[in-house]
Design a protein around this motif. Sequence first.
Motif, PDB file in Angstrom:
ATOM      1  N   VAL A  45       0.853  -1.187   0.000  1.00  0.00           N
ATOM      2  CA  VAL A  45       0.000   0.000   0.000  1.00  0.00           C
ATOM      3  C   VAL A  45       0.890   1.239   0.000  1.00  0.00           C
ATOM      4  CG1 VAL A  45      -1.933  -1.119   1.156  1.00  0.00           C
ATOM      5  CG2 VAL A  45      -0.169  -0.024   2.529  1.00  0.00           C
ATOM      6  N   TYR A  46       0.345   2.354  -0.501  1.00  0.00           N
ATOM      7  CA  TYR A  46       1.156   3.550  -0.684  1.00  0.00           C
ATOM      8  C   TYR A  46       0.610   4.745   0.094  1.00  0.00           C
ATOM      9  CZ  TYR A  46       3.088   0.763  -4.407  1.00  0.00           C
ATOM     10  OH  TYR A  46       3.678  -0.240  -5.102  1.00  0.00           O
ATOM     11  N   ALA A  47       1.528   5.514   0.628  1.00  0.00           N
ATOM     12  CA  ALA A  47       1.164   6.726   1.358  1.00  0.00           C
ATOM     13  C   ALA A  47       0.343   7.645   0.456  1.00  0.00           C
ATOM     14  CB  ALA A  47       2.422   7.446   1.824  1.00  0.00           C
ATOM     15  N   GLY A  48      -0.653   8.305   1.015  1.00  0.00           N
ATOM     16  CA  GLY A  48      -1.439   9.269   0.257  1.00  0.00           C
ATOM     17  C   GLY A  48      -2.631   8.651  -0.457  1.00  0.00           C
ATOM     18  N   THR A  49      -2.726   7.317  -0.473  1.00  0.00           N
ATOM     19  CA  THR A  49      -3.891   6.672  -1.069  1.00  0.00           C
ATOM     20  C   THR A  49      -4.956   6.502   0.012  1.00  0.00           C
ATOM     21  OG1 THR A  49      -2.994   4.466  -0.664  1.00  0.00           O
ATOM     22  CG2 THR A  49      -2.494   5.451  -2.771  1.00  0.00           C
ATOM     23  N   ILE A  50      -6.188   6.254  -0.397  1.00  0.00           N
ATOM     24  CA  ILE A  50      -7.286   6.286   0.570  1.00  0.00           C
ATOM     25  C   ILE A  50      -7.984   4.929   0.659  1.00  0.00           C
ATOM     26  CG2 ILE A  50      -9.535   7.343   1.080  1.00  0.00           C
ATOM     27  CD1 ILE A  50      -8.368   9.847  -0.406  1.00  0.00           C
ATOM     28  N   LEU A  51      -8.163   4.462   1.888  1.00  0.00           N
ATOM     29  CA  LEU A  51      -8.846   3.190   2.113  1.00  0.00           C
ATOM     30  C   LEU A  51     -10.352   3.446   2.015  1.00  0.00           C
ATOM     31  CD1 LEU A  51      -8.487   0.194   2.895  1.00  0.00           C
ATOM     32  CD2 LEU A  51      -8.740   0.879   5.277  1.00  0.00           C
ATOM     33  N   GLU A  52     -10.973   2.919   0.959  1.00  0.00           N
ATOM     34  CA  GLU A  52     -12.395   3.229   0.748  1.00  0.00           C
ATOM     35  C   GLU A  52     -13.316   2.340   1.565  1.00  0.00           C
ATOM     36  OE1 GLU A  52     -13.509   4.027  -3.295  1.00  0.00           O
ATOM     37  OE2 GLU A  52     -12.607   5.969  -2.861  1.00  0.00           O
ATOM     38  N   ASN A  53     -12.910   1.083   1.755  1.00  0.00           N
ATOM     39  CA  ASN A  53     -13.690   0.237   2.645  1.00  0.00           C
ATOM     40  C   ASN A  53     -12.786  -0.786   3.304  1.00  0.00           C
ATOM     41  OD1 ASN A  53     -13.456  -2.087   0.888  1.00  0.00           O
ATOM     42  ND2 ASN A  53     -14.967  -1.072  -0.414  1.00  0.00           N
ATOM     43  N   GLY A  54     -13.238  -1.357   4.409  1.00  0.00           N
ATOM     44  CA  GLY A  54     -12.435  -2.328   5.141  1.00  0.00           C
ATOM     45  C   GLY A  54     -11.546  -1.658   6.175  1.00  0.00           C
ATOM     46  N   THR A  55     -10.889  -2.474   6.968  1.00  0.00           N
ATOM     47  CA  THR A  55      -9.938  -1.979   7.965  1.00  0.00           C
ATOM     48  C   THR A  55      -8.688  -2.834   7.829  1.00  0.00           C
ATOM     49  OG1 THR A  55     -11.736  -1.446   9.451  1.00  0.00           O
ATOM     50  CG2 THR A  55      -9.553  -1.599  10.424  1.00  0.00           C
ATOM     51  N   ILE A  56      -7.531  -2.197   7.805  1.00  0.00           N
ATOM     52  CA  ILE A  56      -6.306  -2.982   7.655  1.00  0.00           C
ATOM     53  C   ILE A  56      -5.251  -2.539   8.655  1.00  0.00           C
ATOM     54  CG2 ILE A  56      -6.597  -3.582   5.217  1.00  0.00           C
ATOM     55  CD1 ILE A  56      -4.791  -1.230   4.514  1.00  0.00           C
ATOM     56  N   GLN A  57      -4.355  -3.469   8.961  1.00  0.00           N
ATOM     57  CA  GLN A  57      -3.155  -3.123   9.712  1.00  0.00           C
ATOM     58  C   GLN A  57      -1.991  -3.278   8.760  1.00  0.00           C
ATOM     59  OE1 GLN A  57      -2.543  -5.083  13.469  1.00  0.00           O
ATOM     60  NE2 GLN A  57      -4.660  -4.746  14.073  1.00  0.00           N
ATOM     61  N   ILE A  58      -1.096  -2.296   8.797  1.00  0.00           N
ATOM     62  CA  ILE A  58       0.042  -2.369   7.876  1.00  0.00           C
ATOM     63  C   ILE A  58       1.335  -2.197   8.650  1.00  0.00           C
ATOM     64  CG2 ILE A  58      -1.292  -1.462   5.947  1.00  0.00           C
ATOM     65  CD1 ILE A  58       0.176   1.219   6.356  1.00  0.00           C
ATOM     66  N   VAL A  59       2.421  -2.713   8.071  1.00  0.00           N
ATOM     67  CA  VAL A  59       3.730  -2.457   8.639  1.00  0.00           C
ATOM     68  C   VAL A  59       4.404  -1.429   7.735  1.00  0.00           C
ATOM     69  CG1 VAL A  59       4.725  -4.472   7.457  1.00  0.00           C
ATOM     70  CG2 VAL A  59       5.919  -3.464   9.395  1.00  0.00           C
ATOM     71  N   ALA A  60       5.004  -0.398   8.368  1.00  0.00           N
ATOM     72  CA  ALA A  60       5.602   0.697   7.604  1.00  0.00           C
ATOM     73  C   ALA A  60       6.912   0.246   6.970  1.00  0.00           C
ATOM     74  CB  ALA A  60       5.850   1.896   8.524  1.00  0.00           C
ATOM     75  N   ASN A  61       7.024   0.388   5.654  1.00  0.00           N
ATOM     76  CA  ASN A  61       8.279   0.049   4.973  1.00  0.00           C
ATOM     77  C   ASN A  61       9.106   1.293   4.683  1.00  0.00           C
ATOM     78  OD1 ASN A  61       7.371  -2.562   4.940  1.00  0.00           O
ATOM     79  ND2 ASN A  61       6.593  -2.454   2.848  1.00  0.00           N
ATOM     80  N   ARG A  62       8.417   2.339   4.215  1.00  0.00           N
ATOM     81  CA  ARG A  62       9.127   3.587   3.945  1.00  0.00           C
ATOM     82  C   ARG A  62       8.279   4.740   4.456  1.00  0.00           C
ATOM     83  NH1 ARG A  62      10.647   3.025  -2.246  1.00  0.00           N
ATOM     84  NH2 ARG A  62       8.425   2.631  -2.227  1.00  0.00           N
ATOM     85  N   VAL A  63       8.942   5.724   5.048  1.00  0.00           N
ATOM     86  CA  VAL A  63       8.187   6.811   5.658  1.00  0.00           C
ATOM     87  C   VAL A  63       8.624   8.160   5.090  1.00  0.00           C
ATOM     88  CG1 VAL A  63       7.899   5.514   7.799  1.00  0.00           C
ATOM     89  CG2 VAL A  63       9.826   7.069   7.570  1.00  0.00           C
ATOM     90  N   GLY A  64       7.779   9.160   5.292  1.00  0.00           N
ATOM     91  CA  GLY A  64       8.099  10.552   4.960  1.00  0.00           C
ATOM     92  C   GLY A  64       8.491  10.749   3.506  1.00  0.00           C
TER      93      GLY A  64
END
Lengths: 632, 77
Positions: free
Chosen positions: A186-205
Motif C-alpha cells: 500500500v502507498y502513502a497518500g492513497t485512501i482506504l475506501e472500505n475495510g480496515t487494515i493493519q500495515i507495517v511501515a516500509n518507507r516513511v516521509g
Amino acid sequence: MQRFILKKKNQITLIIAIFIVLAYVSEFVFKNHEIAFGSLVIASVMGVLPIAIQAYQALRVKVISIDLLVTIAVTGAFIIKNLEESAIVTFLFLFGEFLEQRTLNKTRSAIKSLTEMAPESALKQMENGEFIEVEVDEVEEGDILLVKTGAKIPVDGTVLIGEGHINEASITGEPVPASKKKDSKVYAGTILENGTIQIVANRVGEDTTFGKIIELVEEAQDSKSEAERFIDKFSKYYTPAVLILAIIVWLITRDTEIAIIILVLGCPGALVIGVPVSNVAGIGNGAKNGILLKGSEVIQDFSKTDTIVFDKTGTLTMGNPKVADKEIYTNKEDDIDKILSYLASVENESDHPLAKAIIEHLGNIELYEVEKTDVVKGGGIVARVNGHRIAVGNVTLMQQEKVILDEQVSADIAKFEANGNSLVLTSIDGKLKVLMGIRDQIRPGVKMELQKLKKLGVKSLVLLSGDNQGTVDLVANELGLTEAHGHMLPEDKAAYIEKLQAKGHIVAFVGDGVNDSPSLAIAQIGIAMGNGTDVAIETSDVVLMNSDLSRLPHALGLVKATANNMRQNIVIAIGVVVVLLASVFLSEWMNMSIGMLVHEGSILVVILNGMRLLRYKLRYRKSKMELKTTNN
Amino acid sequence: MKKATIQLETLTCPSCAQKIEGTVKSLTGIEIESLKVLFNSSKVKFNFDDEKISIKEIENAISKLGYEDKKSKINEL
C-alpha cells in the motif's frame, strides 16, 4: 521594525491609497493645497519605506533589484517636488506586488492541492498493543499502523491483517479502487475506501513514493531551462544597466524627470516572472492529470519531439499475455506431466510476463526444486531440475544450447510467429520438448491515442520490441505505426534510438521504466509508463502515473502549449519594455505613473496568460468527449 | 551534518529567492553546494553543520529579511 513594515505591506498599500484619495479630494473639492500636499508627503514616505527596505536587503547580498530602481525613482520625484507621481508610483508598485502574490498563488494551486493530499496523522501501535494517533513524522520504519475506512494510508507499507479497497488515484491516476489483502503493498497518500487494515511501515516521509513525487514536482517547477538561465543572467545585468542608463541620461540632459521615468520603465518584472509562471502552471496541470514533467528543459525538448519510440510489452498491448498456441514434441518414454512440471518449476523462478502467462496456463501443477538458475539476457532461463538441464526461452537460446530444431518444429515456429505469438521453447537435456505461442491483446483505444499524437505533429511512431517480427508486424499493422522492429535486446533499442538521433530526429522513448533504462536515458525524452515505481520516477524525464496511454497525447499537447505560453510571455515582456522606453523619447504623454501602471499591468498579463495552462485539461476533455460520442 | 528543509510563507518575487539564497550562503556552517531555494514551493533546502550553527540562527537570519518560516524539518544525513 523592518520586519514589521514588510509584514504590514498590504495594510500600508491601503493607507497610501486612502491618503492619495484624500489629497485629490482636498485639492479639487476643498481647494486646500496644504492638506493635499501633506497627504501626498505622507503617502510617498510611507510607500517608499517597504520598497527601500527590500532594496537595501537585496543590496546587502549584492543584488541590484527592481526595488532599488523604484526607490531611487520615487526619491528623485520627491526631491523635484513631483509628489503626485511619487505617491502614485509607490502605490501602484505595492498594489501590483499584492496582485502578483494573489495570482501567483493561483498558478501554484495545482501543486498545492497535490501536497495537501499528504497524510498528516497515523494510528500507531504502542508497546501495550493499543493504537494511538500520532503525527505522521513520528512513524518509523517497522511500525505497525491501523488504517480505518475513509482514512489515508500514512506511509508506504505492506498489509499485515485485514482487507479492503484502496483508491490509489494519487499514485497511479487509476480511479477504480484496487483490492488489497495480506502482503499487498500500500502507498502513502492513497485512501482506504472500505475495510480496515493493519500495515507495517516500509518507507516513511520523503522516502515514500508519494513523498518522492511531491519532491520531484517541486524541484521540477524550479528547474531552469537554457532560456531561463539566459534570462536570469540577462536580468542580473539588465537592472544595473537601466540604473546606469538613467544616470547617463541625467548627466547629459540634467533632466531629473526623464531620468526617473527611465528607472521606472526599465523594470524587468514581466521578463523575470513570465517564464517561471508558464512553467509552474504547465507542470501543475500535468501533476493533476497523472503526468510528471521533470522541469522546463523537459518541456522544451518534449514539445519538439518528432519521433516517439514504443516498447511493446505493457505499453501498446494489455501487458497480460496468454498462451494461445501449444505444441508438444515427445517420444514414447516421455512423461508429459513431468515435462510440464519442469517447465512450470523453472518459470516460477522468473517474473517475466511470458513466464507468468505460462504458469497461469499450466495452472495447479507439481513443482520441483530448481538449482543453478541462470538468466540469459534477451534469451531466457537455463536451470537444473531433478538432474536435468532445462532451458526455457526463445530461438536464440535454443541455438546457444545447441538444440536441434527439425523441419516440423521450424514449420510450427513460422506458423506461430505468423499468428503474432511470442515464442517460448523448452528443451530438456538439449532436446526440444515444448513450443508455446503467447499472445497479447492491443489495449482498447490505443489506436485513437496514436492518431492524436500524429495530429499533434509527431511524424513517426516506432515500435521496438524484444518479441519476434511476426508479433511486432501484427501490432504495427493494426495500429498503423511508421516502423516496427522485433528481436531487439535492450542494447539494440538504445543503439537504434541513437541512430534515429544521428539523423536529426528528436526522440521520445516510451517504456515501462524497468528493463529499458538504457533507452530511457539515451532518448532526449524518456517517458516511463509505470505505476509510479521508484525506477520509473528516477530514470525518466516524464512519468505517466497510470499505464494508460491516453495520458500521452495530453502530455504532448500540454508541453506544446506550455512552450508556446513561455514564448508569448517573453514577447509580451520584452515588447512592453521596448515600447515604454521608446515612448519616453518619442511621446508627450509618458510619465512615471503611466509607466508603472503599464509595467505592473504587463506582469499581471503574463501571470494570467500562464494561468490559462491550468485549464488546458478542460479543452482536452471536451474534445475527448466529442470523440466518444461520435464513436457511439 | 544535518539536512534541513524550511517551509516559508509564499515567496512572490524572484529577487526574494535571490536575497534568501545570498543571506543563507553567507552564514558559516552551511554547505553551499547543497543550498537550494525553491521559489515556487517556497522552500529552502540545505545541509548544515550543527556544531557550527543552529537551525534557530538560520531561521532568524531568514526571518530578518521579512520571510516568516512556517515549519522546519531536520534530518540526520
